[in-house]
Design a protein around this motif. Sequence first.
Motif, mmCIF file in Angstrom:
data_model
loop_
_atom_site.group_PDB
_atom_site.id
_atom_site.type_symbol
_atom_site.label_atom_id
_atom_site.label_comp_id
_atom_site.label_asym_id
_atom_site.label_seq_id
_atom_site.Cartn_x
_atom_site.Cartn_y
_atom_site.Cartn_z
ATOM 1 N N ALA A 24 44.125 34.906 26.337
ATOM 2 C CA ALA A 24 44.543 36.018 25.478
ATOM 3 C C ALA A 24 46.060 36.027 25.279
ATOM 4 N N ARG A 25 46.733 35.021 25.855
ATOM 5 C CA ARG A 25 48.197 34.877 25.778
ATOM 6 C C ARG A 25 48.908 36.075 26.413
ATOM 7 N N ASP A 26 48.318 36.583 27.496
ATOM 8 C CA ASP A 26 48.832 37.754 28.209
ATOM 9 C C ASP A 26 49.468 37.320 29.531
ATOM 10 N N ALA A 27 50.701 36.837 29.458
ATOM 11 C CA ALA A 27 51.395 36.377 30.665
ATOM 12 C C ALA A 27 51.609 37.524 31.647
ATOM 13 N N ARG A 28 51.914 38.681 31.150
ATOM 14 C CA ARG A 28 52.124 39.833 32.026
ATOM 15 C C ARG A 28 50.843 40.188 32.786
ATOM 16 N N GLY A 29 49.719 40.179 32.067
ATOM 17 C CA GLY A 29 48.439 40.471 32.704
ATOM 18 C C GLY A 29 48.037 39.411 33.706
ATOM 19 N N ALA A 30 48.299 38.147 33.378
ATOM 20 C CA ALA A 30 47.985 37.066 34.317
ATOM 21 C C ALA A 30 48.866 37.183 35.563
ATOM 22 N N ALA A 31 50.135 37.507 35.382
ATOM 23 C CA ALA A 31 51.046 37.661 36.516
ATOM 24 C C ALA A 31 50.660 38.852 37.389
ATOM 25 N N ALA A 32 50.014 39.853 36.807
ATOM 26 C CA ALA A 32 49.578 41.025 37.573
ATOM 27 C C ALA A 32 48.497 40.668 38.588
ATOM 28 N N LEU A 33 47.918 39.479 38.478
ATOM 29 C CA LEU A 33 46.930 39.018 39.450
ATOM 30 C C LEU A 33 47.585 38.445 40.701
ATOM 31 N N TYR A 34 48.909 38.426 40.729
ATOM 32 C CA TYR A 34 49.683 37.886 41.853
ATOM 33 C C TYR A 34 50.374 39.030 42.586
ATOM 34 N N ALA A 35 50.458 38.915 43.894
ATOM 35 C CA ALA A 35 51.209 39.881 44.694
ATOM 36 C C ALA A 35 52.685 39.801 44.315
ATOM 37 N N PRO A 36 53.429 40.883 44.492
ATOM 38 C CA PRO A 36 54.851 40.853 44.150
ATOM 39 C C PRO A 36 55.633 39.751 44.862
ATOM 40 N N ASP A 37 55.168 39.332 46.039
ATOM 41 C CA ASP A 37 55.861 38.299 46.814
ATOM 42 C C ASP A 37 55.142 36.950 46.777
ATOM 43 N N ALA A 38 54.270 36.752 45.806
ATOM 44 C CA ALA A 38 53.460 35.531 45.724
ATOM 45 C C ALA A 38 54.320 34.287 45.483
ATOM 46 N N VAL A 39 53.741 33.141 45.833
ATOM 47 C CA VAL A 39 54.374 31.841 45.614
ATOM 48 C C VAL A 39 53.414 30.982 44.794
ATOM 49 N N MET A 40 53.941 30.403 43.718
ATOM 50 C CA MET A 40 53.166 29.488 42.892
ATOM 51 C C MET A 40 53.838 28.125 42.948
ATOM 52 N N ALA A 41 53.079 27.115 43.318
ATOM 53 C CA ALA A 41 53.607 25.743 43.377
ATOM 54 C C ALA A 41 53.495 25.127 41.983
ATOM 55 N N TYR A 42 54.304 25.637 41.069
ATOM 56 C CA TYR A 42 54.309 25.161 39.688
ATOM 57 C C TYR A 42 55.617 25.583 39.062
ATOM 58 N N PRO A 43 56.251 24.766 38.262
ATOM 59 C CA PRO A 43 55.889 23.406 37.894
ATOM 60 C C PRO A 43 55.842 22.496 39.119
ATOM 61 N N ALA A 44 55.170 21.358 38.938
ATOM 62 C CA ALA A 44 54.944 20.410 40.033
ATOM 63 C C ALA A 44 56.238 20.136 40.787
ATOM 64 N N GLY A 45 56.141 20.184 42.112
ATOM 65 C CA GLY A 45 57.296 19.887 42.948
ATOM 66 C C GLY A 45 58.246 21.044 43.151
ATOM 67 N N THR A 46 57.910 22.222 42.627
ATOM 68 C CA THR A 46 58.784 23.386 42.789
ATOM 69 C C THR A 46 57.965 24.561 43.329
#
Length: 123
Positions: A24-46
């Motif tokens: 749905a191109r909803d970056a804000r909504g997708a980010a809301a599925l993450y805890a405020p202190d979450a870590v995403m290993a993306y882009p690769a190597g970061t």
Amino acid sequence: MTETREAATTPEDLARLFVERVNARDARGAAALYAPDAVMAYPAGTATVGREAIQAVLQRLIDHAPLPFRVEEPLPTVRHGDLALTSTRSADDTGGRVQVARREADGTWLRIIDRPEVPGATA
């Protein structure tokens, strides 16, 4: 105005909700599925840390990734108390996607660690 979105009531809901929101191109909504202190290993190597930074990465992904994404077959969830290890079998042969989710005080689930693999995407 407060936005109301479906909450993840099980750790398995997170993958489906993520795909729905990205498609749905909803970056804000997708980010809301993450805890405020979450870590995403993306882009690769970061490591992208925090919901705001994850939202920015997701917006770039939405702008450049081949959409729509498909909801992928979930593999069995491993639970330990308020933590869950979820994963899906990739539909695009990029490898497995793995996430750690945490049950919040209200009973909903949020991702706290995520390692996505997106073919051909640059974030």
